[in-house]
Design a protein around this motif. Structure first.
Motif, short mmCIF file in Angstrom:
data_model
loop_
_atom_site.label_atom_id
_atom_site.label_comp_id
_atom_site.label_asym_id
_atom_site.label_seq_id
_atom_site.Cartn_x
_atom_site.Cartn_y
_atom_site.Cartn_z
N TYR A 1 0.87 -1.18 0.00
CA TYR A 1 0.00 0.00 0.00
C TYR A 1 0.91 1.22 0.00
CZ TYR A 1 -3.29 3.55 1.66
OH TYR A 1 -4.04 4.69 1.80
N ILE A 2 0.93 1.95 -1.10
CA ILE A 2 1.84 3.08 -1.29
C ILE A 2 1.04 4.38 -1.34
CG2 ILE A 2 3.65 4.08 -2.73
CD1 ILE A 2 4.40 1.37 -1.56
N THR A 3 1.49 5.36 -0.59
CA THR A 3 0.82 6.67 -0.56
C THR A 3 1.73 7.73 -1.14
OG1 THR A 3 -0.41 6.08 1.44
CG2 THR A 3 -0.24 8.40 0.93
N VAL A 4 1.18 8.57 -2.01
CA VAL A 4 1.90 9.70 -2.59
C VAL A 4 1.08 10.96 -2.33
CG1 VAL A 4 2.85 10.76 -4.67
CG2 VAL A 4 2.91 8.28 -4.39
N ASN A 5 1.67 11.94 -1.66
CA ASN A 5 1.01 13.23 -1.46
C ASN A 5 1.46 14.16 -2.57
OD1 ASN A 5 0.20 15.83 -0.65
ND2 ASN A 5 0.21 15.24 1.50
N CYS A 6 0.59 14.38 -3.54
CA CYS A 6 0.97 15.17 -4.72
C CYS A 6 1.32 16.61 -4.35
CB CYS A 6 -0.16 15.15 -5.74
SG CYS A 6 -0.54 13.50 -6.38
N ALA A 7 0.75 17.13 -3.27
CA ALA A 7 1.02 18.51 -2.87
C ALA A 7 2.41 18.66 -2.27
CB ALA A 7 -0.03 18.98 -1.86
N ALA A 8 2.99 17.56 -1.79
CA ALA A 8 4.29 17.62 -1.11
C ALA A 8 5.46 17.36 -2.05
CB ALA A 8 4.33 16.62 0.04
N LEU A 9 5.19 16.92 -3.27
CA LEU A 9 6.27 16.60 -4.20
C LEU A 9 6.71 17.83 -4.99
CD1 LEU A 9 5.04 13.22 -5.76
CD2 LEU A 9 6.62 13.56 -3.86
N PRO A 10 8.01 18.03 -5.15
CA PRO A 10 8.48 19.13 -6.01
C PRO A 10 7.97 18.93 -7.44
CG PRO A 10 10.29 18.18 -4.73
CD PRO A 10 9.12 17.27 -4.56
N GLU A 11 7.47 19.99 -8.04
CA GLU A 11 6.84 19.86 -9.36
C GLU A 11 7.81 19.30 -10.39
OE1 GLU A 11 4.42 22.68 -12.55
OE2 GLU A 11 4.70 23.33 -10.48
N ASN A 12 9.08 19.71 -10.32
CA ASN A 12 10.03 19.27 -11.33
C ASN A 12 10.49 17.83 -11.14
OD1 ASN A 12 11.43 19.89 -8.99
ND2 ASN A 12 13.27 20.58 -10.05
N THR B 1 -1.90 -1.39 -3.95
CA THR B 1 -2.72 -0.19 -4.10
C THR B 1 -1.84 1.05 -4.04
OG1 THR B 1 -4.61 -1.25 -3.04
CG2 THR B 1 -4.63 1.15 -3.11
N LEU B 2 -2.11 2.01 -4.92
CA LEU B 2 -1.43 3.30 -4.92
C LEU B 2 -2.45 4.39 -4.63
CD1 LEU B 2 1.07 5.10 -5.48
CD2 LEU B 2 0.35 5.16 -7.89
N LEU B 3 -2.23 5.16 -3.56
CA LEU B 3 -3.08 6.28 -3.22
C LEU B 3 -2.42 7.57 -3.70
CD1 LEU B 3 -5.44 7.76 -1.82
CD2 LEU B 3 -4.07 7.69 0.30
N LEU B 4 -3.09 8.29 -4.59
CA LEU B 4 -2.63 9.60 -5.04
C LEU B 4 -3.41 10.64 -4.25
CD1 LEU B 4 -2.50 8.95 -8.90
CD2 LEU B 4 -0.59 8.95 -7.28
N ASP B 5 -2.85 11.07 -3.13
CA ASP B 5 -3.52 12.03 -2.26
C ASP B 5 -3.30 13.44 -2.81
OD1 ASP B 5 -5.04 12.86 -0.17
OD2 ASP B 5 -3.50 12.60 1.36
N GLU B 6 -4.26 14.31 -2.55
CA GLU B 6 -4.22 15.69 -3.05
C GLU B 6 -4.00 15.71 -4.57
OE1 GLU B 6 -5.09 17.93 -1.08
OE2 GLU B 6 -4.61 17.24 0.93
N ILE B 7 -4.77 14.91 -5.29
CA ILE B 7 -4.60 14.77 -6.73
C ILE B 7 -4.81 16.09 -7.46
CG2 ILE B 7 -7.02 14.12 -7.06
CD1 ILE B 7 -4.03 12.67 -9.01
N ALA B 8 -5.59 17.01 -6.89
CA ALA B 8 -5.84 18.30 -7.53
C ALA B 8 -4.59 19.14 -7.64
CB ALA B 8 -6.92 19.07 -6.75
N GLU B 9 -3.54 18.82 -6.86
CA GLU B 9 -2.30 19.58 -6.90
C GLU B 9 -1.37 19.13 -8.02
OE1 GLU B 9 -1.96 22.16 -5.03
OE2 GLU B 9 -3.78 21.75 -3.89
N MET B 10 -1.72 18.09 -8.75
CA MET B 10 -0.85 17.61 -9.82
C MET B 10 -0.85 18.61 -10.98
SD MET B 10 -0.91 13.96 -11.84
CE MET B 10 -0.31 13.09 -10.39
#
Length: 480
Positions: free
Chosen positions: A214-225, A257-266
């Protein structure tokens, strides 16, 4: 001697020497529960070269009702899939090279680990990991140390399901159960603090992918580049600092399972590649020549209205419909009043164990105060209130006076009557700080809360904006 490894809010690693399992549990379990009931399906892997000790630890942990696996040593061939399918790893008397390989495989994974290695050799590997290093030279009984540390973690709280006493919560949970039976993409929506990640874990644990990672990714916390490289991986030499091949989050979640949290920030540019990966169920790493076939469940979560994001051109319509195969909404706590007291009582039990205190009882006055509050911070705010009351209360009851509620937090709905947003000047040390706060809130509102767009309009970096938002929240302002 044992050391606890924790990551502070500023990202620094802290090593705390402690003899009390309750203290270890307190720090490692902080924020773990977000309105949950206890369900014991913890998976533990014991890797130990000493046969009698391995069998004894395995038997003692199995008596707790957990799912236990054990082995003499681990193969390098399937190491990643084996490790990430467990909640807890106990790694004893392994070669330093093997320990380094294990640490590299589980980096950024929500796995708790115990090693009998000296911490000085592994400090740079432990960032963002819940790990305990036992110095076997100074511990008379490694087995007892391992059992004590595991018991201190209160691991039954690692596998939980949402509390659902209110009719709205029952509808939500039923939708999640139906979603779990399929492999379809799920979109979870709801305000901050309503338990979206808890619901995502529930779907994972009740799906056919439950044995996988179970992998979680917080899209808001990742550097855009770096977001594309982190999600999809890269080959050695793909860019200047790519000295090794990196397996991206999608591949790490293979068969899980991959959770893409804060997907609106992508960023909208990356959304096109995500759409293709979701459609084709395959990807290529950056600078890669090999197509990687994917078998996983993707869950997306957002605290914003993605329909409005689409209308405003901030989110791709085709990606929205690809994610919106199944949709589950987490109601705000003010919409599920019948859950407030069961949640409060759960948090009392949980923090009583952590603080090693008797469970106090809520008086009728305390119950009325909790039920009548609007809870702008939702379940997260409720847990903080209960935790604070548990720390401050010495008696056998929690009365209304023991419950400290913050009223009048900054809210977009509160205006000054002139189109601006009301604020208390006493919260700021200068007029300049107040003006800056108002500007940030105005732009965030115009951008529908999207950090990347707001940062561009403010002409600052997303990282700087996140830092300023954290400061505003620290003084009690409600930021979307």
């Amino acid at each position: 001697m044992c050391f606890m490894v924790s990551v502070q809010c500023n990202g620094e690693i802290s090593l705390t020497r402690s003899r009390l399992g309750t203290k270890i549990a307190y720090y490692l379990n902080a924020g773990l529960c977000n309105g949950l009931n206890e369900v014991s399906t913890v998976k533990v892997l014991v890797i130990d070269t000493i046969d009698n000790r391995r069998k004894s630890i395995t038997a003692r942990l199995r008596d707790r009702g957990w799912i236990i696996s054990s082995m003499y040593m681990i193969s390098m061939d399937n190491m990643h899939s084996v490790l990430t399918s467990h909640d807890v790893l106990v790694v004893l008397d392994q070669d330093e090279a093997v320990v380094r390989s294990i640490l590299a495989k589980i980096m950024n994974q929500p796995i708790k680990c115990i090693f009998n290695q000296h911490i000085s050799s592994f400090t740079r590997y432990v960032n963002r990991q819940n790990m305990i290093f036992i110095n076997s030279e100074e511990s008379n009984d490694v087995e007892e140390s391992v059992i004590a540390k595991i018991d201190g973690w209160h691991l039954d709280s690692a596998r939980l399901q949402p509390i659902a006493h209110d009719a709205r919560s029952k509808v939500m949970l039923e939708m999640a159960r139906k979603a779990a039976k399929t492999s379809a993409t799920v979109l979870i929506s709801g305000e901050t603090g309503t338990g979206k990640e808890v619901l995502a874990k529930y779907i994972h644990q009740h799906s056919s992918f439950h044995d996988g990672p179970y992998i979680t990714v917080n899209c808001a916390a990742l550097p855009e580049n770096m977001m594309e490289a982190i999600l999809f991986g890269y080959e050695k030499g793909a860019f200047t600092s790519a000295v090794n091949t990196y397996v991206g989050k999608f591949e790490q979640a293979q068969n899980g399972t991959l959770l893409l949290d804060e997907i609106a920030e992508m960023p909208i540019g990356l959304q096109a590649k995500l759409l293709r990966v979701l459609q084709e169920r395959e990807l290529e790493r950056l600078s890669g020549k090999r197509v990687v076939r994917l078998n996983l469940r993707v869950i997306a979560a957002s605290n914003r209205d993605l329909k409005n994001q689409v209308i405003n051109g901030l989110f791709r319509k085709d990606l929205y419909y690809r994610l919106h195969v199944l949709s589950v909404r987490c109601p705000a706590l003010r919409e599920r009043l019948n859950d407030i007291l069961p949640l409060a009582e759960y948090f009392i039990r949980h923090h009583a164990k952590i603080l090693d205190k008797n469970e106090p009882v809520l008086t009728e006055g305390a119950k009325n105060k909790l039920v009548s509050h609007v809870w702008p911070g939702n379940i997260r705010e409720l847990e903080n209130v209960i935790q604070r009351a548990m720390i401050m209360t010495e008696g056998a009851v929690i009365d209304a006076g023991d419950i400290s509620l913050e009223e009048g937090l900054y809210d977009f709905e509160q205006t000054d009557g002139q189109g601006g947003y009301a604020s208390n000047i006493e919260q700021f040390s200068s007029k300049l700080e107040e003006s800056e706060a108002k500007a940030i809130m105005e732009v965030l509102h115009e951008a529908d809360g999207c950090r990347n767009i707001a940062a561009r309009r403010l002409n600052i970096s997303p990282r700087t904006l996140r830092y300023k938002i954290a400061k505003l929240r620290a003084i009690g302002l409600k930021v979307p």
